[in-house]
Design an enzyme around this catalytic site. Structure first.
Site, mmCIF file in Angstrom:
data_model
loop_
_atom_site.group_PDB
_atom_site.id
_atom_site.type_symbol
_atom_site.label_atom_id
_atom_site.label_comp_id
_atom_site.label_asym_id
_atom_site.label_seq_id
_atom_site.Cartn_x
_atom_site.Cartn_y
_atom_site.Cartn_z
ATOM 1 C CB SER A 69 -0.921 0.012 1.218
ATOM 2 O OG SER A 69 -0.153 0.185 2.387
ATOM 3 C CG LEU A 72 -0.570 6.003 -6.780
ATOM 4 C CD1 LEU A 72 -1.612 6.768 -7.599
ATOM 5 C CD2 LEU A 72 0.154 5.011 -7.677
ATOM 6 C CB CYS A 129 -3.480 3.022 -7.775
ATOM 7 S SG CYS A 129 -2.648 2.898 -6.183
ATOM 8 N N GLY A 264 6.688 -7.566 -12.445
ATOM 9 C CA GLY A 264 6.431 -6.728 -11.272
ATOM 10 C C GLY A 264 7.250 -7.127 -10.071
#
Lengths: 307, 255
Positions: A69, A72, A129, A264
Site C-alpha cells: 500500500s 503512489l 491503483c 512486477g
C-alpha cells in the site's frame, strides 16, 4: 529468433518491460544490468503534485506473493521533468510514462505535458491503483469515469496510449472494450488485487493503510484468465502482467493473448530477472524453432478452436 | 549492490531464539561492507517469496566470512535456520547507508537482536583507535548472545526478566551513565527502546545515530515499502530505511 513486438506504432526489440511501481525510475537497477536490454522502460506512477504516500507498514509478504500500500508516493510532475527525466531519457529507447490523477483535469494536464516531450514515447494511464483515496481504482471500476478519462486524454495525446486496468471488477472485458472504444491503443492487464492481511497477535491489519494490492505468483492464474478473456473481447494489443517469475509464466501470458509482458514483484526478488527472461525467451524460440515471439500471441485460443 | 552467491560455512543455534549464520562471500565485495549496511538473503522455502534483510554483525577480511545474528521471527527466519554448511545462498549486498565511525568515546546502546550491527560497529571503532562502551539490554536468556560479552571489555548487560547481567532495561543503563562524557552515541533496538531513549538523548550535543528495521520488499530503493518518518529541514518526509538508511540521525527520526 525474433523477439520484436509491435504495440501500436512502437516497435519494441523484445516484449519484456517492468511493471510500473516495481522498478522506480530505473536508476536503482542500473548497477545490475544495462537497461537498454529491456523492450521498454515503464516508470513509477507520476502525479501532478508530489505525494508522500501512505503510512507504513506498506509492504508485507503473503503466500507466494506480497501486498503493498505504497499509495503512489512520487515527487510530482515538475520534479520528474526537471530532475529525473534528464537522467533516464537515455536509459532505453522506449520510455513509457505512467500517470495517475485525482481528476480528469489532472490526467489531461499530465497528458498535455507528456505530449511535449519527445523522449516520452507512450503514456500508461493508471486508473487502477487500489491504494489511494481519490481517483485510482475508483476510476477503473466506474465505467463512465474510465471512458471519460481515456477519451479526454485521447483528444490531447497523439502518441501511444496504454490503459492499465484493475482486476477488481466483475467482468474485466467490459472495461477493456470501453477503454478500446474510448481510444486506447493498448491495455495493460492487470494491476494488483485489493486485499488485506491481519496480524493475529496485535489483532489489527498489518498495513498502515489497512488494505493494499496483492501481487506476485499468487495472482498469476487470475491474470492469465483476464488476458485470455480480453484477447477475445478487444482487438488492440494486450500487455500481460501478474506474477511472472519464470520463462514458463511469461509464456502463459503470450499464449493467452499478450503481445508483451511486464514483470512486477519479481524485480524485487531478483533484480536481474528481466535480462535473464529475455535471454531465456530467445533460447526458447530457437529450441522450439518458432520464428518470432509474436507467433505465440493468443495461441491457446487457436488450440481451443481445433479441439 | 551486487547479486551474488555466498557459501554457507556455519549455521548454529546460540540460544532458543537466536542463531549465527556465517557465509563465505567473494573477496572483492568485503571492503564495501561497512557497519550498519545489510544484505537481502534469498530463502528457498515453500511460500517464501520476498528476500529478508539482515544487518552484518561482522566481516572478516582474512577469512572472507560475513556473520549474521538472526532472531527467529517467522517463516523466513525459520526456514533460514535449516540451511546447511556447504549450501549456496543468493545475496544482494552490500545495501544501505551505514554508521558514521567517529574518533573519541562512543556509547553503543543495543536492545535485543539490535546488538548485531553494533557488534560490527564496535569492532570497527576499536580498530580505528576509538573507545567504546556498550549497553546491551535483552528481554531474557533466550535473547542474550554470550559471545558478544567476550568480545568487549566495556559492556554492561541488562535483562528484563532476571537472567544475564543486571535486572533492568536499557534505559536504566542509560540513566546510570554520564552520557555527556561521550562524543557520540549509536543505537539499535526495538521501537519501545528507542522511544524510551529519545527524551534522554534529545539534548545530547554530539552525533546520535540509529539503525532502524522495517518490512521491505526489495532492499535497494525500488519498492518504497520500508519508509520511516523523518523530520529534517523543518519538513516531515518519508525516507527509505533501505537506501536513505538503515542508519539515520536519531534526533530526526519520528518514532
Amino acid at each position: 529468433m525474433n523477439l520484436e513486438v509491435k504495440i501500436d506504432e512502437l516497435t519494441l526489440k523484445n516484449p519484456v518491460m517492468p511493471a510500473s511501481g516495481t522498478f522506480g525510475f530505473g536508476l536503482e537497477f542500473k548497477d545490475i544490468f544495462d537497461l537498454k536490454n529491456l523492450g521498454a522502460l515503464v516508470v513509477k506512477t507520476i502525479t501532478k503534485n508530489p505525494r508522500l504516500g501512505n503510512r507504513p507498514p506498506r509492504v508485507y509478504e503473503v503466500s507466494c506473493g506480497m501486498i503493498n500500500s505504497i499509495g503512489l508516493a512520487n515527487p510530482g510532475w515538475d520534479y520528474f521533468r526537471e530532475k529525473i527525466l534528464p537522467q533516464i531519457k537515455d536509459l532505453n529507447d522506449i520510455l513509457i510514462l505512467n500517470i495517475a490523477g485525482e481528476s480528469v483535469e489532472e490526467f489531461e494536464y499530465l497528458a498535455r505535458e507528456a505530449q511535449r516531450f519527445d523522449e516520452i514515447k507512450a503514456l500508461e494511464l493508471n486508473v487502477s491503483c487500489p491504494n489511494v483515496s481519490k481517483g485510482g481504482i475508483a476510476f477503473g471500476t466506474d465505467l463512465e469515469a474510465l471512458k471519460q478519462i481515456v477519451s479526454s486524454v485521447r483528444k490531447i495525446y497523439s502518441k501511444t496510449l496504454i490503459v492499465k486496468l484493475t482486476p477488481n471488477v466483475t467482468d474485466i472485458t467490459v472495461y477493456a472494450k470501453a477503454a478500446e472504444n474510448a481510444g486506447a491503443d493498448a491495455l495493460t492487464l492487470i494491476n494488483t488485487f485489493s486485499g488485506m492481511v491481519i496480524d493475529v497477535k496485535s489483532k489489527k491489519p498489518v498495513l498502515g493503510n489497512k488494505h493494499g494490492g496483492v501481487s506476485g505468483p499468487a495472482i498469476r492464474p487470475m491474470a492469465v484468465k483476464m488476458v485470455y478473456d480480453c484477447f477475445k473481447a478487444v482487438s488492440i494489443p494486450l500487455i500481460g502482467v501478474g506474477g511472472i517469475d519464470s520463462k514458463e509464466a511469461a509464456l502463459e501470458f503470450f499464449l493467452a493473448g499478450a503481445t508483451a509482458i511486464q514483470v512486477g514483484s519479481q524485480n524485487f526478488v531478483e533484480p536481474g530477472f528481466m535480462p535473464r527472461l529475455i535471454r531465456e525467451l530467445g533460447e526458447y524460440l530457437r529450441e522450439e524453432n518458432i520464428e518470432g515471439i509474436a507467433k505465440l500471441t493468443g495461441l491457446a485460443h487457436r488450440r481451443e478452436e481445433n479441439v | 549492490m551486487q547479486d551474488l552467491k555466498g557459501l554457507v560455512v556455519e549455521n548454529i543455534p546460540l540460544t532458543k531464539e537466536i542463531y549465527k549464520l556465517q557465509i563465505s562471500v567473494p573477496e572483492e565485495i568485503l571492503p564495501e561492507i561497512i557497519p550498519g549496511s545489510f544484505a537481502m538473503l534469498k530463502i528457498e522455502a515453500k511460500g517464501v517469496f520476498l528476500r529478508r534483510p539482515f544487518s552484518f554483525a561482522d566481516v572478516d577480511l582474512k577469512t572472507g566470512l560475513v556473520t549474521f545474528y538472526i532472531k527467529l521471527v517467522g517463516k523466513g527466519t525459520g526456514a533460514l535456520r535449516e540451511i546447511h554448511p556447504g549450501q549456496e545462498i543468493s545475496m544482494l549486498l552490500p545495501l544501505g547507508r551505514g554508521f558514521t565511525v567517529m574518533p573519541g568515546k562512543s556509547l553503543l546502546v543495543a536492545g535485543g537482536i539490535g546488538i548485531a550491527p553494533l557488534n560490527f560497529l564496535a569492532r570497527e571503532i576499536i580498530k580505528k583507535g576509538g573507545e567504546i562502551s556498550i549497553i546491551y539490554g535483552v528481554k531474557n536468556e533466550a535473547m542474550f548472545i554470550p559471545e558478544i560479552t567476550k568480545n568487549f571489555k566495556n559492556i554492561e548487560v541488562y535483562s528484563e526478566i532476571p537472567g544475564p547481567g543486571k535486572k533492568g532495561l536499557v534505559l536504566d543503563g542509560l540513566k546510570a551513565k554520564d552520557i555527556n562524557s561521550y562524543d557520540q552515541i549509536y543505537l539499535c533496538g526495538p521501537n519501545v527502546m528507542l522511544q524510551a531513549a529519545k527524551p534522554y538523548l534529545q539534548n545530547f550535543s554530539g552525533l546520535v545515530e540509529v539503525s532502524l528495521e522495517s518490512y521491505m520488499a526489495c532492499g535497494f530503493g525500488a519498492c518504497l515499502g520500508c519508509v520511516v518518518k523523518v523530520f529534517s529541514n523543518n519538513e516531515i518526509e518519508y525516507k527509505k530505511v533501505c537506501k536513505d538508511g538503515p542508519v539515520f540521525n536519531f534526533k530526526e527520526v519520528v518514532l
